[in-house]
Write a protein that holds these residues in place. Structure first.
Motif, PDB file in Angstrom:
ATOM      1  N   TYR A  23       0.836  -1.204   0.000  1.00 34.04           N
ATOM      2  CA  TYR A  23       0.000   0.000   0.000  1.00 34.04           C
ATOM      3  C   TYR A  23       0.872   1.256   0.000  1.00 34.04           C
ATOM      4  CZ  TYR A  23      -3.943  -3.014   1.351  1.00 34.04           C
ATOM      5  OH  TYR A  23      -4.916  -3.973   1.404  1.00 34.04           O
ATOM      6  N   GLN A  24       1.921   1.246   0.799  1.00 36.06           N
ATOM      7  CA  GLN A  24       2.812   2.408   0.872  1.00 36.06           C
ATOM      8  C   GLN A  24       3.505   2.642  -0.463  1.00 36.06           C
ATOM      9  OE1 GLN A  24       4.990   0.957   4.253  1.00 36.06           O
ATOM     10  NE2 GLN A  24       3.878   2.290   5.678  1.00 36.06           N
ATOM     11  N   VAL A  30       1.714   6.021  -7.402  1.00 33.66           N
ATOM     12  CA  VAL A  30       0.590   6.748  -7.987  1.00 33.66           C
ATOM     13  C   VAL A  30       0.825   8.250  -7.878  1.00 33.66           C
ATOM     14  CG1 VAL A  30      -1.869   7.277  -7.717  1.00 33.66           C
ATOM     15  CG2 VAL A  30      -1.094   4.907  -7.687  1.00 33.66           C
ATOM     16  N   SER A  31       1.299   8.691  -6.741  1.00 29.37           N
ATOM     17  CA  SER A  31       1.578  10.110  -6.555  1.00 29.37           C
ATOM     18  C   SER A  31       2.611  10.604  -7.565  1.00 29.37           C
ATOM     19  CB  SER A  31       2.071  10.361  -5.127  1.00 29.37           C
ATOM     20  OG  SER A  31       2.390  11.711  -4.941  1.00 29.37           O
ATOM     21  N   ALA A  54      -4.193   4.832   8.419  1.00 32.56           N
ATOM     22  CA  ALA A  54      -3.496   4.417   9.643  1.00 32.56           C
ATOM     23  C   ALA A  54      -4.185   3.193  10.248  1.00 32.56           C
ATOM     24  CB  ALA A  54      -3.479   5.561  10.652  1.00 32.56           C
ATOM     25  N   GLU A  55      -3.402   2.379  10.924  1.00 31.18           N
ATOM     26  CA  GLU A  55      -3.929   1.147  11.510  1.00 31.18           C
ATOM     27  C   GLU A  55      -5.086   1.420  12.466  1.00 31.18           C
ATOM     28  OE1 GLU A  55      -2.271  -2.559  14.150  1.00 31.18           O
ATOM     29  OE2 GLU A  55      -0.975  -1.764  12.572  1.00 31.18           O
ATOM     30  N   VAL A  79      -5.865   3.475   0.538  1.00 34.67           N
ATOM     31  CA  VAL A  79      -4.905   4.418  -0.026  1.00 34.67           C
ATOM     32  C   VAL A  79      -5.694   5.605  -0.558  1.00 34.67           C
ATOM     33  CG1 VAL A  79      -3.136   4.799  -1.797  1.00 34.67           C
ATOM     34  CG2 VAL A  79      -3.283   2.590  -0.641  1.00 34.67           C
ATOM     35  N   GLY A  80      -5.269   6.804  -0.198  1.00 35.83           N
ATOM     36  CA  GLY A  80      -5.980   7.994  -0.642  1.00 35.83           C
ATOM     37  C   GLY A  80      -5.035   9.055  -1.172  1.00 35.83           C
ATOM     38  N   MET A  81      -5.594   9.943  -1.988  1.00 31.82           N
ATOM     39  CA  MET A  81      -4.803  11.019  -2.579  1.00 31.82           C
ATOM     40  C   MET A  81      -5.668  12.257  -2.692  1.00 31.82           C
ATOM     41  SD  MET A  81      -2.771  10.731  -6.109  1.00 31.82           S
ATOM     42  CE  MET A  81      -1.532  11.886  -6.536  1.00 31.82           C
TER      43      MET A  81
END
Length: 86
Positions: A23-24, A30-31, A54-55, A79-81
């Motif tokens: 995910y990281q 993507v960024s 976050a967990e 995952v968000g942007m």
């Protein structure tokens, strides 16, 4: 905050922990790709941020709605942007 997850919620959290490096990396790739595409199109970016949920945030979501997810792949918004332009 201390969340009370059932067995299924704990299984989903374990899936998340195993996939966290992926995910990281996804968020970073993507960024970078979006930033490059916007630059090539001469789009002025004011703010561009990405994050992996976050967990503790995921645990809260699973505590409330965990039964609707069969696997971690069913959970949205891991995952968000955010992109701010003029």
């Amino acid at each position: 905050m201390n969340y009370q997850l059932d067995f299924h919620g704990e299984e989903l959290m374990e899936q998340y922990r195993k996939l966290l490096p992926l995910y990281q990396r996804l968020a970073t790739l993507v960024s970078e790709s979006v930033r490059k595409a916007l630059k090539e199109q001469h789009v002025s970016v004011t703010v561009m941020e990405h994050r992996v949920k976050a967990e503790n945030s995921l645990a809260g979501k699973l505590e409330l709605k965990g039964t609707k997810y069969h696997s971690i792949e069913d959970v949205t918004d891991i995952v968000g942007m955010r992109i701010v332009t003029f």
